[in-house]
Structure formats: structure tokens, C-alpha cells
Enzyme design. Structure first.
Site, PDB file in Angstrom:
ATOM      1  N   HIS A  18       0.833  -1.204   0.000  1.00  0.00           N
ATOM      2  CA  HIS A  18       0.000   0.000   0.000  1.00  0.00           C
ATOM      3  C   HIS A  18       0.870   1.258   0.000  1.00  0.00           C
ATOM      4  O   HIS A  18       0.582   2.234  -0.702  1.00  0.00           O
ATOM      5  CB  HIS A  18      -0.909   0.015   1.234  1.00  0.00           C
ATOM      6  CG  HIS A  18      -1.980  -1.020   1.195  1.00  0.00           C
ATOM      7  ND1 HIS A  18      -3.328  -0.722   1.177  1.00  0.00           N
ATOM      8  CD2 HIS A  18      -1.916  -2.381   1.166  1.00  0.00           C
ATOM      9  CE1 HIS A  18      -4.039  -1.837   1.150  1.00  0.00           C
ATOM     10  NE2 HIS A  18      -3.198  -2.860   1.143  1.00  0.00           N
ATOM     11  N   ASP A 113      -6.287   5.415   3.311  1.00  0.00           N
ATOM     12  CA  ASP A 113      -6.411   4.020   2.916  1.00  0.00           C
ATOM     13  C   ASP A 113      -7.667   3.404   3.520  1.00  0.00           C
ATOM     14  O   ASP A 113      -8.397   4.051   4.287  1.00  0.00           O
ATOM     15  CB  ASP A 113      -5.157   3.257   3.361  1.00  0.00           C
ATOM     16  CG  ASP A 113      -4.734   2.166   2.383  1.00  0.00           C
ATOM     17  OD1 ASP A 113      -5.615   1.550   1.769  1.00  0.00           O
ATOM     18  OD2 ASP A 113      -3.518   1.928   2.259  1.00  0.00           O
TER      19      ASP A 113
END
Length: 463
Positions: A18, A113
Site C-alpha cells: 500500500h 487508505d
């Protein structure tokens, strides 16, 4: 807002799968004059600094203590599965800390996120816009992360596409039982916390816009579908493909070995730092690539068992996994390694022509930009849907044949997929490579993203 420098905060989940796309986006925006403040745990900052090519401001944030979560371990690559689930609970406890930071930094926008399902609740009252940056494919999001999935209670519920899923135009209308069983993880709650599904859907529902590392050329119908499902804009970064010719040279050991093979002849197998094969599948993979008769390099990594440095090292685990007699049979044409390797430079070497990978989105892009034929061997989560997108949607990969119930594959299936990929005509891959290498197109996506970010901030006179 014309003439005013945009200031954005970026806060990815503490996993480098990520963090890396967030860094790519941060560098791209920074190169266009956007001020970027990047949040992560202190232990991750040296690697973030080494990965970033721009002058982004990296700000350390503290992970609150959680019983069972060692304080020195701050990224999922060093954690067991249970630790990673505890880390999500620790992220939830970061809400007051992030509120204080945002109050001080006063950015225009926060990119966050899936773990930060609470971000809009603290940013919106401060006049800060929230953009949920999803690092997975829009195709996977459209199939899984939509409101109609809220009642999924068992894996078989995921075998069939949502009832309103693009009619018959979708490349996937159903999943095999083993795929659905793996993917059902995102609907499970651990330690009483929200599931991945609950977190992601909350992010998409509450944010001001959704952002995907994608393009309309690759995923247009799924992007439109998600925009309609959530009634808000979906912004695109473009593929954010890095330069396929990174600075620096391969060290002599790698270069001399790869230089010994014909152009396009080497099969490179790598599954990233957080995707793992069990012992029997490792044997099938290794013997499968051996059976091709082609030169090959296989990189295998292994999950943490207790966390930290107490596990057997990777070399010990690798020795246990390699079949007896294998190394002698492939001596000179095959190598098996564990740990870090210079993957980008290896993929860019002229002798590497086929890339066996787990269908992670970034890995697929790296393979395509370097002109490799792709063999897809997904092992978890969105990877199964990415493989469907690549093979059936844009026609750039060959999936290894698997058992529908258990997902097992064998050496014949590996060999067959590699040989089919190697023999395929170059046209389709070359077209996608050309698109991904098109600096003008990528520049257009970035310009459009910044324009829409400015319009979003301007809507209520912010700034």
C-alpha cells in the site's frame, strides 16, 4: 485556488504493498508543485525515503500500544497474520493523534487508505476534503466492495457477481469455490474490529471522492459502475508506471548470470514480499518451471511464524522447500533465491522474457512495462480478480490451471502456462506496453487529477 499550492496529506496502511503506490502518487503530485505531507510509522521512514524520488515531507506517527503487537514491528511485512489484524485496531486508536496533526497541518486534502474508515469524521469538520485512494483494481472493487454485498455471510455468496453487476458485459460473472473461500476473508471480523469490507465501504461512502491507480482504457466500465454505486466521482491517477530503466546497474553477480542467456529466454518467478506458497505448491512450481527447459530465476519468501527475528531465516526455509536433486538437475540454468532481489532491474534485463507472478496490480504493471509475457498465479484476495481482468479483460496473461474446489495446481499446469505465454503473439502486450509508456497520456491523467482536486477544494471556497 488558481496559483495557490495545493497541500495534501497521505496516510497509507502500514503495508508496503500500500505504501508504494502512495509514494508513487506522492512523487507524481510533488513533481507538479503539490505540497505533500506523508504519514507513516518511524520504522518505515528509511525505506520510504529510499523509495521516494521527490522532496515530500515525511512525518512520523506513533502506533498506539496493543497487547500482542510488538512495538518495534511497524509494517505488515514483519508481522504474523494475527499481528496484522491487531495493527488495524491500533490504527483505529490513532484517530485523536491524526486529528491533532490535521489541525496543525491544515492541508486541503487527505488521501487515506481502507483502514482509516474514520478519516472523514475528523477531516470534514476541519474543512479538509477526503479522498479514499484504493490501491486495488477497480474491477475487484466493483465485484466485492459495493453496498449490495453487505449481506454476504458465507463464501458461496461471493461466487456469483452482484445482481446489478454490469449486466452480461462483465468479464467475470462467477468465481470458483476456492477463490470465493479465500476472498471471504475481507468479510470477517477479527478481535471485534470492523472487517476489511466494512472499512472499505465506509471509506467509499463517506469520502468526497474515490481515487484509483488506474485508467479508463483498462477499467472504464468498472470505474463508471463504482461511481454510480456510491454517487460520487471516481478520480484516476493513471497507471503511475515507474521508469522501466531505473538508475544504477545490476550487481555483477546478477548481470553476468543473466547475460549468459538469449534475449527473452529467462523465466522470472516472484510473488512479492507478502504472498506465500506452501511446501507442496513450491515443489510443483519449481518442477513445473524446470520442465519448460528454459533458464529461470525463482524468488520465494516465507511467512513469519512468531514475528520479529525469532523465526528460522529464509535460507533455512528455502533449503527445506527445494525438492531433493532439483539443484543438481538445473545447475547452470536455474536459480532459486529468497529475500530481497533487484526485481525492477531483473525485469528490465534483456534476457528476461516471462514473468510468473501473483497478479498483484503493481507486479502486473511492472511486467508489462518491461515487455514480459505474464503467467498469473494468484494466491489471495483481489489477486484472483486481477488475474481474471488481465487474462480475460485486457488479454495480457495466462493463468495457471487450478482445481476449482481446492485451488491446487501441478507442475504440468505451470509448464503449460509458461509455454503458452512464451509462444503467444506479441501484439496485445506491445499495445499495452505502449499505452503504459505513453508519457503524454500519463501526464494528462495527472493534470486531470490535479484539476479535479482543485475543483473539489474550491466547491465550498476552501483555501
Amino acid at each position: 485556488m488558481e496559483g495557490v499550492d495545493l497541500h495534501v496529506v497521505m496516510f497509507p496502511w502500514f503495508a508496503f504493498g500500500h505504501i508504494s503506490p502512495f509514494i508513487q502518487l506522492a512523487d507524481t503530485l510533488s513533481s507538479r508543485g503539490v505540497r505533500v505531507s506523508f504519514l507513516s510509522a518511524p520504522a518505515n521512514i528509511p525505506r520510504i525515503t529510499s523509495l521516494s524520488s521527490s522532496s515530500i515531507d515525511i512525518i512520523p506517527v506513533d502506533i498506539p500500544p496493543i497487547e500482542g503487537l510488538p512495538p518495534t514491528i511497524q509494517s505488515t511485512s514483519d508481522m504474523t497474520f494475527d499481528m496484522a489484524e491487531l495493527l488495524k485496531l491500533a490504527v483505529d486508536d490513532m484517530k485523536p493523534q491524526i486529528h491533532t496533526l490535521l489541525t496543525r497541518l491544515k492541508p486541503h486534502i487527505v488521501f487515506h487508505d481502507f483502514t482509516h474508515h474514520w478519516m472523514s469524521s475528523i477531516a470534514s469538520p476541519l474543512g479538509i476534503k477526503t479522498l479514499y485512494f484504493c490501491v486495488f483494481s477497480a474491477h475487484a472493487g466493483a465485484y466485492l466492495m459495493v453496498p449490495s454485498r453487505r449481506d454476504a455471510s458465507k463464501p458461496s455468496d461471493l461466487q456469483i457477481a452482484p445482481p446489478d453487476f454490469l449486466g452480461t458485459s462483465s468479464l467475470v460473472q462467477s468465481l470458483d469455490p476456492y477463490e470465493a473461500a479465500h476472498i471471504f476473508y475481507v468479510f470477517k471480523s477479527f478481535y471485534g474490529g470492523p472487517s476489511v469490507y466494512e472499512r472499505a465501504v465506509s471509506c467509499m461512502r463517506d469520502c468526497d471522492a474515490i481515487v484509483y491507480k488506474s485508467s479508463s482504457e483498462m477499467e472504464g466500465p468498472y470505474i463508471d459502475y463504482l461511481s454510480a454505486q456510491y454517487g460520487k466521482p471516481v478520480l484516476l491517477t493513471g497507471p503511475l508506471v515507474q521508469d522501466p530503466s531505473p538508475t544504477g546497474e545490476l550487481d555483477p553477480g546478477w548481470k553476468e548470470w543473466l547475460d549468459g542467456f538469449a534475449p527473452g529466454s529467462v523465466v522470472f518467478c516472484s510473488f512479492g514480499s507478502e504472498t506465500f506458497l506452501d511446501g507442496t505448491l513450491i515443489e510443483e512450481l519449481l518442477i513445473g518451471v524446470e520442465k519448460t527447459g528454459l533458464p529461470f530465476l525463482v524468488v520465494l519468501n516465507f511467512p513469519k511464524e512468531g514475528g520479529g527475528d525469532d523465526d528460522d531465516d529464509g535460507e533455512t526455509k528455502l533449503k527445506r522447500a527445494i525438492p531433493e536433486g532439483f539443484e543438481e538437475r538445473v545447475k547452470g540454468r536455474g536459480r532459486v533465491r529468497t529475500g530481497w532481489v533487484p526485481q525492477k532491474r531483473i525485469l528490465g534485463h534483456a534476457s528476461v522474457g516471462c514473468y510468473v507472478n501473483h497478479a498483484g496490480l503493481s507486479s502486473v504493471m511492472e511486467g508489462l512495462i518491461n515487455g514480459c509475457r505474464l503467467v498469473l498465479l494468484p494466491m489471495k484476495g483481489d489477486q484472483f480478480l486481477n488475474a481474471r481482468l488481465c487474462e480475460g479483460g485486457i488479454g495480457v496473461g495466462v493463468a495457471v490451471r487450478r482445481g476449482a474446489e481446492d485451488g491446487r495446481f501441478d507442475r504440468e499446469g505451470v509448464c503449460e502456462a509458461v509455454m503458452k505465454a512464451v509462444a503467444a503473439e506479441e501484439g496485445v502486450c506491445d499495445r499495452w506496453r505502449g499505452m503504459l509508456s505513453d508519457g503524454e497520456l500519463q501526464g494528462w491523467y495527472v493534470s486531470e487529477l490535479i484539476r479535479k482536486m482543485r475543483a473539489l477544494v474550491d466547491m465550498e471556497g476552501d483555501g
